[in-house]
Design a protein around this motif. Structure first.
Motif, PDB file in Angstrom:
ATOM      1  N   PHE B 378       0.830  -1.196   0.000  1.00 34.86           N
ATOM      2  CA  PHE B 378       0.000   0.000   0.000  1.00 34.86           C
ATOM      3  C   PHE B 378       0.873   1.259   0.000  1.00 34.86           C
ATOM      4  CE2 PHE B 378      -2.019   3.365   2.453  1.00 34.86           C
ATOM      5  CZ  PHE B 378      -3.162   3.565   1.705  1.00 34.86           C
ATOM      6  N   PHE B 379       1.875   1.255   0.867  1.00 35.02           N
ATOM      7  CA  PHE B 379       2.734   2.436   0.934  1.00 35.02           C
ATOM      8  C   PHE B 379       3.563   2.597  -0.339  1.00 35.02           C
ATOM      9  CE2 PHE B 379       1.682   2.273   5.386  1.00 35.02           C
ATOM     10  CZ  PHE B 379       1.541   3.615   5.676  1.00 35.02           C
ATOM     11  N   LEU B 380       3.988   1.463  -0.900  1.00 40.60           N
ATOM     12  CA  LEU B 380       4.744   1.530  -2.151  1.00 40.60           C
ATOM     13  C   LEU B 380       3.915   2.214  -3.233  1.00 40.60           C
ATOM     14  CD1 LEU B 380       7.342   0.531  -3.662  1.00 40.60           C
ATOM     15  CD2 LEU B 380       5.959  -1.367  -4.435  1.00 40.60           C
ATOM     16  N   ILE B 381       2.673   1.777  -3.371  1.00 39.79           N
ATOM     17  CA  ILE B 381       1.798   2.386  -4.377  1.00 39.79           C
ATOM     18  C   ILE B 381       1.594   3.855  -4.073  1.00 39.79           C
ATOM     19  CG2 ILE B 381      -0.585   2.491  -5.172  1.00 39.79           C
ATOM     20  CD1 ILE B 381      -0.751  -0.436  -5.036  1.00 39.79           C
ATOM     21  N   PHE B 382       1.372   4.122  -2.788  1.00 38.55           N
ATOM     22  CA  PHE B 382       0.954   5.457  -2.406  1.00 38.55           C
ATOM     23  C   PHE B 382       2.088   6.466  -2.552  1.00 38.55           C
ATOM     24  CE2 PHE B 382      -0.445   8.672   0.621  1.00 38.55           C
ATOM     25  CZ  PHE B 382      -1.732   8.854   0.157  1.00 38.55           C
ATOM     26  N   PHE B 383       3.272   6.102  -2.134  1.00 36.51           N
ATOM     27  CA  PHE B 383       4.352   7.084  -2.131  1.00 36.51           C
ATOM     28  C   PHE B 383       5.181   7.080  -3.406  1.00 36.51           C
ATOM     29  CE2 PHE B 383       3.416   6.810   2.387  1.00 36.51           C
ATOM     30  CZ  PHE B 383       3.234   8.159   2.637  1.00 36.51           C
ATOM     31  N   LEU B 455       4.761 -17.465  -7.641  1.00 35.72           N
ATOM     32  CA  LEU B 455       5.473 -16.211  -7.351  1.00 35.72           C
ATOM     33  C   LEU B 455       5.307 -15.243  -8.509  1.00 35.72           C
ATOM     34  CD1 LEU B 455       8.865 -17.301  -5.793  1.00 35.72           C
ATOM     35  CD2 LEU B 455       7.129 -15.873  -4.759  1.00 35.72           C
ATOM     36  N   GLU B 456       5.475 -15.759  -9.721  1.00 29.50           N
ATOM     37  CA  GLU B 456       5.358 -14.879 -10.880  1.00 29.50           C
ATOM     38  C   GLU B 456       3.948 -14.331 -10.999  1.00 29.50           C
ATOM     39  OE1 GLU B 456       7.152 -15.244 -14.464  1.00 29.50           O
ATOM     40  OE2 GLU B 456       8.837 -16.478 -13.841  1.00 29.50           O
ATOM     41  N   ARG B 457       2.971 -15.203 -10.748  1.00 30.51           N
ATOM     42  CA  ARG B 457       1.590 -14.732 -10.860  1.00 30.51           C
ATOM     43  C   ARG B 457       1.293 -13.661  -9.823  1.00 30.51           C
ATOM     44  NH1 ARG B 457       0.645 -20.149 -11.750  1.00 30.51           N
ATOM     45  NH2 ARG B 457      -0.131 -20.478  -9.641  1.00 30.51           N
ATOM     46  N   ARG B 458       1.740 -13.903  -8.581  1.00 32.06           N
ATOM     47  CA  ARG B 458       1.469 -12.944  -7.521  1.00 32.06           C
ATOM     48  C   ARG B 458       2.146 -11.606  -7.828  1.00 32.06           C
ATOM     49  NH1 ARG B 458      -0.081 -13.272  -2.024  1.00 32.06           N
ATOM     50  NH2 ARG B 458      -1.022 -15.205  -2.713  1.00 32.06           N
ATOM     51  N   THR B 459       3.389 -11.696  -8.290  1.00 35.35           N
ATOM     52  CA  THR B 459       4.106 -10.465  -8.618  1.00 35.35           C
ATOM     53  C   THR B 459       3.410  -9.732  -9.751  1.00 35.35           C
ATOM     54  OG1 THR B 459       6.104 -11.626  -7.992  1.00 35.35           O
ATOM     55  CG2 THR B 459       6.388  -9.548  -9.130  1.00 35.35           C
ATOM     56  N   ALA B 460       2.911 -10.501 -10.722  1.00 36.17           N
ATOM     57  CA  ALA B 460       2.212  -9.861 -11.838  1.00 36.17           C
ATOM     58  C   ALA B 460       0.998  -9.088 -11.332  1.00 36.17           C
ATOM     59  CB  ALA B 460       1.787 -10.920 -12.855  1.00 36.17           C
ATOM     60  N   SER B 461       0.260  -9.671 -10.376  1.00 34.30           N
ATOM     61  CA  SER B 461      -0.890  -8.950  -9.807  1.00 34.30           C
ATOM     62  C   SER B 461      -0.453  -7.640  -9.193  1.00 34.30           C
ATOM     63  CB  SER B 461      -1.544  -9.777  -8.701  1.00 34.30           C
ATOM     64  OG  SER B 461      -2.192 -10.858  -9.231  1.00 34.30           O
ATOM     65  N   LYS B 462       0.580  -7.717  -8.382  1.00 37.69           N
ATOM     66  CA  LYS B 462       1.066  -6.512  -7.718  1.00 37.69           C
ATOM     67  C   LYS B 462       1.478  -5.473  -8.747  1.00 37.69           C
ATOM     68  CE  LYS B 462       2.811  -8.214  -3.347  1.00 37.69           C
ATOM     69  NZ  LYS B 462       3.065  -9.656  -3.530  1.00 37.69           N
ATOM     70  N   TYR B 463       2.207  -5.946  -9.750  1.00 39.50           N
ATOM     71  CA  TYR B 463       2.729  -5.026 -10.746  1.00 39.50           C
ATOM     72  C   TYR B 463       1.589  -4.359 -11.504  1.00 39.50           C
ATOM     73  CZ  TYR B 463       6.071  -3.417 -14.306  1.00 39.50           C
ATOM     74  OH  TYR B 463       6.828  -2.662 -15.138  1.00 39.50           O
ATOM     75  N   ILE B 465      -1.460  -3.811 -10.385  1.00 40.09           N
ATOM     76  CA  ILE B 465      -2.092  -2.828  -9.495  1.00 40.09           C
ATOM     77  C   ILE B 465      -1.248  -1.556  -9.471  1.00 40.09           C
ATOM     78  CG2 ILE B 465      -2.718  -2.351  -7.094  1.00 40.09           C
ATOM     79  CD1 ILE B 465      -3.281  -5.351  -6.818  1.00 40.09           C
ATOM     80  N   PHE B 466       0.056  -1.765  -9.398  1.00 44.36           N
ATOM     81  CA  PHE B 466       0.936  -0.611  -9.391  1.00 44.36           C
ATOM     82  C   PHE B 466       0.800   0.192 -10.683  1.00 44.36           C
ATOM     83  CE2 PHE B 466       4.723   1.719 -10.176  1.00 44.36           C
ATOM     84  CZ  PHE B 466       5.013   2.263  -8.949  1.00 44.36           C
ATOM     85  N   LEU B 467       0.872  -0.518 -11.802  1.00 44.27           N
ATOM     86  CA  LEU B 467       0.773   0.178 -13.093  1.00 44.27           C
ATOM     87  C   LEU B 467      -0.551   0.911 -13.201  1.00 44.27           C
ATOM     88  CD1 LEU B 467       2.163  -2.426 -15.658  1.00 44.27           C
ATOM     89  CD2 LEU B 467       3.249  -0.328 -14.895  1.00 44.27           C
ATOM     90  N   HIS B 623      -7.548 -13.048 -17.637  1.00 43.55           N
ATOM     91  CA  HIS B 623      -8.973 -12.788 -17.830  1.00 43.55           C
ATOM     92  C   HIS B 623      -9.472 -11.740 -16.841  1.00 43.55           C
ATOM     93  CE1 HIS B 623     -13.163 -13.977 -18.708  1.00 43.55           C
ATOM     94  NE2 HIS B 623     -13.346 -13.763 -17.433  1.00 43.55           N
ATOM     95  N   LEU B 624      -9.155 -11.961 -15.580  1.00 47.30           N
ATOM     96  CA  LEU B 624      -9.605 -11.027 -14.539  1.00 47.30           C
ATOM     97  C   LEU B 624      -9.140  -9.622 -14.843  1.00 47.30           C
ATOM     98  CD1 LEU B 624     -10.768 -10.337 -11.747  1.00 47.30           C
ATOM     99  CD2 LEU B 624      -8.557 -10.908 -10.796  1.00 47.30           C
ATOM    100  N   ARG B 625      -7.910  -9.472 -15.261  1.00 49.29           N
ATOM    101  CA  ARG B 625      -7.388  -8.117 -15.453  1.00 49.29           C
ATOM    102  C   ARG B 625      -8.027  -7.427 -16.655  1.00 49.29           C
ATOM    103  NH1 ARG B 625      -2.789  -9.965 -12.356  1.00 49.29           N
ATOM    104  NH2 ARG B 625      -1.604 -10.943 -13.996  1.00 49.29           N
ATOM    105  N   ILE B 626      -8.358  -8.199 -17.680  1.00 48.76           N
ATOM    106  CA  ILE B 626      -9.063  -7.561 -18.798  1.00 48.76           C
ATOM    107  C   ILE B 626     -10.448  -7.114 -18.332  1.00 48.76           C
ATOM    108  CG2 ILE B 626      -9.903  -7.843 -21.159  1.00 48.76           C
ATOM    109  CD1 ILE B 626      -7.693  -9.831 -21.630  1.00 48.76           C
ATOM    110  N   ILE B 627     -11.074  -7.938 -17.477  1.00 50.31           N
ATOM    111  CA  ILE B 627     -12.377  -7.562 -16.918  1.00 50.31           C
ATOM    112  C   ILE B 627     -12.241  -6.269 -16.107  1.00 50.31           C
ATOM    113  CG2 ILE B 627     -14.098  -8.224 -15.198  1.00 50.31           C
ATOM    114  CD1 ILE B 627     -14.624  -9.865 -17.496  1.00 50.31           C
TER     115      ILE B 627
END
Lengths: 767, 767
Positions: B378-383, B455-463, B465-467, B623-627
């Protein structure tokens, strides 16, 4: 605003009402003629006989032992005395865990009340912020957070207390979750053999042109679970047949009624053939109903044949039984085919818990139904606010005076004014809420859930959401909205906690009266069983001929989980929200929890007869809703304090919801699976034990008819009177004859309850 | 605002860059000396030999066949020609489905572009709302929705188009999900025997004072899965040992380097003992490294003994193998004990997919870790917003002129000004984003996931969200915020769609340049493999002595899912958001998808070597991310149109997100289980087939070392050169020797790929 005097008047009135109800109950329950109203559970368990069998004619109806009247409160210790293990055997785990909700309330709120009164009340009281304002404030507000002036450092006390309350609540919740989980597991472990332990419900069986559903299921499971498959029971679409049976039963009731009338008056009664016997031509009532019953009987027989033979009336669903609990546990928890929408397996509910109508809904239809209900539910929540706001606007003094000006001289008398202000808003809300759960239940049924227990849980969720938005937030805002409507209407989303938070202290008196009316008087009313009382005596007067009829007239009822649990949650919500703001509300909630605990414990011991046993599957929901209440309370306090000029409060309070959500996630991972899945180890343990004890047990015949549609069974009950109980051979020492006329499906569980235990101590039965 | 001219200059520049990269690639790949840089996949599969083995000395390094230069674009049809089934065998399902993401992009956006240009562009163009305004607007805005005047009925066209786009996107997504699911299932069904089909990973084994972990596991599963349990492999905590092995390898590299140096210069090289060979006393390099290697070798041997014997280095986790796939499928999908935090079972990942370090994290620690990462993220995204906003503020002309006034005369030249405005903001963002995925990957590792793929999938989610927040919303808002900061800062939550929606059309030019820089040039850069090119030639120059060394110097790389997929998703997001607003952006995105599809298909065929095979498990996320992108686009359009004076638009558009969410739920229920669970039927089918084919197969020895920590294996590789491959006996016709020096764990899958298929048509290998 209501003053302390208003509160006292309302409290006095409600206490008087509650005491009146309790006294009425204490008197009525001692009369032998009411015995079946107040102790039906014992009759159902076969441990109490009608008092008519012994003594003189007078004692048959009235209790003339004057000494017993002095002990009119003796039911309270009696209700509390039964130990928990015995209560589980007596009434099932569901009931016991339901009582735990009240105990959890006491555990959470007793320390919170003490803390709040020891710390927050002095902090609030020793200020005079309100005296400086010109607004007319109630004296009660002197005890609340509103009395602390803007920017005061004293708000630190409230923040610290919010932490303390949160941690204490979470601690209690954690402990309770642990205890309930342990109880559930040991309950499941100690259970006797039950059909659902071996059975899995398979739905959405894909159609096959060459095989019948039963053959298809057999082949599929013989291939994929070769060592474990035992048998299957297809599901019939017997909804029409069930209607016919129901109709026939009603006709028979009328026939009984007219036969009795004929007996008494010695004159053949007549009736009309039209609607409700009010229109159409006069006919001889007895002949008419006899011929009607015969006609329906024929129809029924035809339909029965049709259902059994027509492949179209076989639904694409089946109950599949396995040789071992292990096999069933494996099948229920795994995915069968690569298409996750066919061959859906899940634990079969208890036979009496099955909701038969929904077994055949296909997958796509299910998702569409869910969408429809979600949208409908949204509109229900959204537009229900309108009438409540309207009625509540009427229910304040000024509203009534404007609407009905001729009442003004009457209303303006201080006592009556206080009475109206204290009593009316609560009762208005109450009436609104009575019809609602039934609507919500229909909505849940439409969604396609397949067991009574899951229906009740789903409805409870809906009802809680409704109560939260419309009773809790609606009461906070619309009440205020009538005063400050224009300010509020155009505010934006992130202002909402503040808007509501600021309104919270103003609504304290309203909720205090609500707690008294709904909580105190409502609970006291519950114990008198007015409705069951009236209906029983009416039936007793008009219909009862034999002892068997009297047994049927008895309505023990059950805990309506979907109706009562969300309402308890409202008290948790109120308690947690007001704990840091207006601690004065807390004692009222404590009284409610204590009273309700005693009353419901008494009812569970003596009255209610549960329709099914889910093994406390509802606890995760109870837990979740208390968590929601906690988070709401934190957000509202955050909103309120953000207007009070203590800048450090906002970040400090923002930590709380994050921690609470995390705590919830932890609990969910740690405990919830125990309520959803069935561990392999436990299944294996029971299998091994059982194989050692009864190596030659014939499981196939034990399971033979366990999952037959009830309509086929109730017919057999009609014919042979004693139910064709598939588990009959399992009862080793049947000590009593059990009546189960009120439960539509003969239940293995309740039978076991009766057969496995001996007599209770007389002190509990106490009369 | 940028004008059409700016866009054209930027486009010209980017096209030139991209073409330059492509030409460079076309030239470089034809040189034999670069063969291992541009065709490593074929070397790894043993289907291509070093060109050094044949021909004259010149042709060894340079391609002198001038005719081949004329066909410098021949790689494009070659890349497109390989049929899909062959590609699956060649590169695995993951790669093929990864390519499908680009194809999905084309499928979604080609019809949308056509529709938008046919309908929306004329509707927008034939207005003159912008001309009336005094604000200086770009010509591009004449094509956008901003050009339609307030309250115009023409907005109905945009609403209708929003519906059309939504339905088309959902339709494509549904079809794609179906296809991918089918492909995954048939891929899994056609797979050869693999250790993970029989194996389950058990974690959080409760400690037992009397038994070792291995015994405990054996007893537990012999009791609870008696017919299916085969063997178990405990997990060693070999992290320290792995470090030592790694260190020894580095030392050996240095030794090789100095030996080579000595060979060439015939003078014993020296080095310094301190940090990086820069400090400390001079020593003879070869002797020094030899003694160091010996020292570490001893340490390593000791550590190895310790790990194998010390019970403390055995983690409470084990890989449990079963006699049949059925047994493993059952165990992986069921809960073992009544405590859901112990004996956690899940499918074992492929041996090479296991992330060994995280296997021993206890349950409570996991939840705490997740909380910490959630807060940190959260802080990473925020700051992170702060530096981006700062740099982007600098990167506009006025900002630069203010910060560095001496540059003003240069910047004010029209071409340079356009160049800066077009190019700089994109490149600034780009640099920011390069370091980020690595940080996010560390965060995911800290969370305790146990396979590389997860790990790759989880990181992709984070990335993603960040993007989404920082690149997409951040670019929309902070860019605008510099112009309209004060208006925006104090707005409330429900105004957000409107705030962003209004800013969307203004940012079209920025995103067009972003697509060109990041998309076009970035993809073209990818195919040149600059980094791998430089490193290979450096290594080749300094280190390579033998053919084996050269093989090791080759770095095929792999699709970095966590790094590249979220960036593709950004294009989906941009395309869907701008489709109804500024259709001009769409062709740029189409070019990106087409170019990227061709380039990555080429790379997957000729270059990348996947480190593991997850069987397209990432598709539900795609799929989820395109949605999500679709819903965001709907909300932004809603916000934008709500300011345009067409009141009917808001309710009409509100229906879309509801339907989209419902569609997602449907898809999730329908398809997702196929990516998570393993159906019993499929397992049974393969078991039966296999038992019929190879009734006497020795599964136990096949699985013997499959799940040994790689550090124990790499050692064996060191010793015997040929890996002690547990599946060796299974290869029936090994046609080639396979090098797997670059994959740390010998992989059964890649071996099978090589062994099962014969030579590819020469046209694909094409040189």
């Amino acid at each position: 605003m209501a003053t302390v005097r208003d509160i006292c008047v309302a409290a006095g009135f409600n206490v008087a009402t509650a005491v009146a109800f309790l006294l009425a109950f204490a008197f009525l329950r001692l009369q032998p003629v009411n015995d079946r109203v107040y102790f039906p559970k014992w009759y159902l368990k076969g441990m109490r006989d009608s008092p008519s069998s012994a003594g003189a004619a007078v004692t048959k109806y009235v209790n003339i032992d004057w000494r017993s009247y002095f002990k009119f409160l003796s039911w309270i210790p009696a209700a509390l005395m039964m130990p928990e293990e015995e209560l589980i055997e007596h009434a099932g785990l569901d009931s016991v865990i339901y009582l735990r909700i009240y105990r959890t309330g006491l555990k959470i709120f007793v320390p919170i009340t003490i803390l709040a009164f020891a710390i927050l009340v002095p902090v609030n009281w020793t200020n005079d912020a309100l005296e400086g304002l010109k607004v007319v404030q109630s004296d009660i507000d002197k005890l609340s957070l509103s009395n602390v002036p803007y920017g005061s450092k004293r708000f630190i006390a409230h923040v610290v207390m919010a932490y303390a309350f949160t941690f204490w609540t979470c601690y209690v919740l954690l402990k309770e979750y642990e205890i309930v989980t342990t109880m559930r597991l040991s309950f499941l472990a100690s259970e006797k053999r039950r059909p659902d332990q071996f059975t899995v419900l398979v739905r959405n069986i894909p159609p096959d042109p060459d095989e019948s559903v039963s053959e298809l299921v057999e082949h599929f499971f013989l291939v994929n679970h070769p060592d474990h498959y035992l048998k299957n029971q297809v599901v019939y679409n017997a909804n029409k047949l069930a209607d016919l049976v129901e109709k026939k039963k009603k006709m028979r009731n009328w026939l009984d009624y007219y036969l009795l009338k004929f007996e008494r008056k010695s004159k053949r009664p007549t009736t009309k053939t039209g609607w409700l016997g009010c229109f159409g031509s006069d006919v001889d009532a007895i002949d008419y109903y006899k011929s009607e019953i015969e006609k329906i009987g024929k129809e029924e027989a035809e339909e029965r044949k049709k259902v059994m033979k027509d492949p179209k009336s076989i639904m694409p669903a089946a109950f599949v039984s396995f040789r071992s609990r292990w096999g069933a546990a494996v099948c229920a928890q795994t995915q069968q085919t690569s298409n996750p929408t066919t061959w859906l397996t899940e634990w079969a509910p208890e036979p009496r818990d099955v909701y038969w109508n929904n077994l055949s809904i296909p997958f796509v239809s299910l998702t569409v139904r869910r969408l429809i209900i979600a949208v409908a539910f949204f509109f229900l929540i959204f537009f229900y606010v309108v009438p409540i706001a309207f009625v509540q606007a009427l229910a304040n003094i000024e509203g009534i005076e404007k609407a009905l000006p001729f009442l003004e001289p009457l209303i303006e008398r201080p006592t009556i004014k206080s009475f109206i202000q204290g009593f009316l808003p609560g009762i208005v809300l109450k009436i609104f809420l009575i019809v609602l759960p039934t609507i919500l239940m229909y909505m849940s049924q439409f969604e396609g859930l397949i067991s009574q227990s899951s229906l009740e849980r789903r409805t409870a969720s809906k009802y809680f959401i409704f109560l939260f938005f419309n009773v809790f937030l609606g009461s906070i805002l619309t009440g205020s909205a009538l005063e400050q409507l224009k300010t509020y209407l155009h505010q934006s989303a992130n202002e909402i906690p503040r808007t509501f938070g600021v309104a919270v202290p103003m609504k304290a008196t309203f909720f205090i009266t609500y707690v008294m009316v709904d909580g105190w008087s409502g609970v006291a009313l519950e114990i008198t069983r007015i409705r069951a009382f009236v209906i029983f005596h009416l039936k007793n007067w008009f219909l009862v001929k034999t002892e068997k009829d009297r047994e049927e007239a008895m309505d023990p009822g059950s805990i309506c989980f979907y109706w009562s649990e969300p309402r308890i949650q409202l008290y948790f919500l109120l308690g947690l929200v007001y704990a840091p703001v207006t601690p004065l509300l807390l004692p009222f909630i404590l009284v409610f929890f204590a009273l309700a605990y005693v009353v419901y414990r008494h009812q569970i011991i003596n009255v209610y007869n549960q329709r099914y046993e889910s093994g406390a599957q509802f606890w995760p929901q109870v837990h979740l809703r208390i968590i929601v209440a906690l988070i709401v309370s934190q957000l509202l306090l955050l909103g309120l304090l953000s207007t009070k000029g203590l800048e450090e409060a906002t970040p400090a309070l923002l930590v709380l919801p994050v921690l609470t959500i995390w705590f919830h996630k932890y609990c969910k991972n740690r405990f919830e699976p125990a309520f959803v899945r069935n561990p392999i180890q436990e299944a294996m343990k029971k299998d091994i034990l059982e194989r050692a004890r009864e190596p030659n047990f014939d499981l196939k015949s034990y399971l033979a008819d366990a999952y037959l549609h009830p309509v086929f069974k109730s017919d057999e009950v009609d014919k042979f009177f004693v139910a064709d109980d598939p588990g009959a051979e399992e009862v080793i020492v049947p000590t009593k004859r059990h009546s189960r006329r009120t439960t539509p499906v003969p239940s293995v569980q309740s039978k076991q309850d009766g057969s496995d235990r001996l007599l209770l101590p007389e002190s509990v039965i106490e009369r």
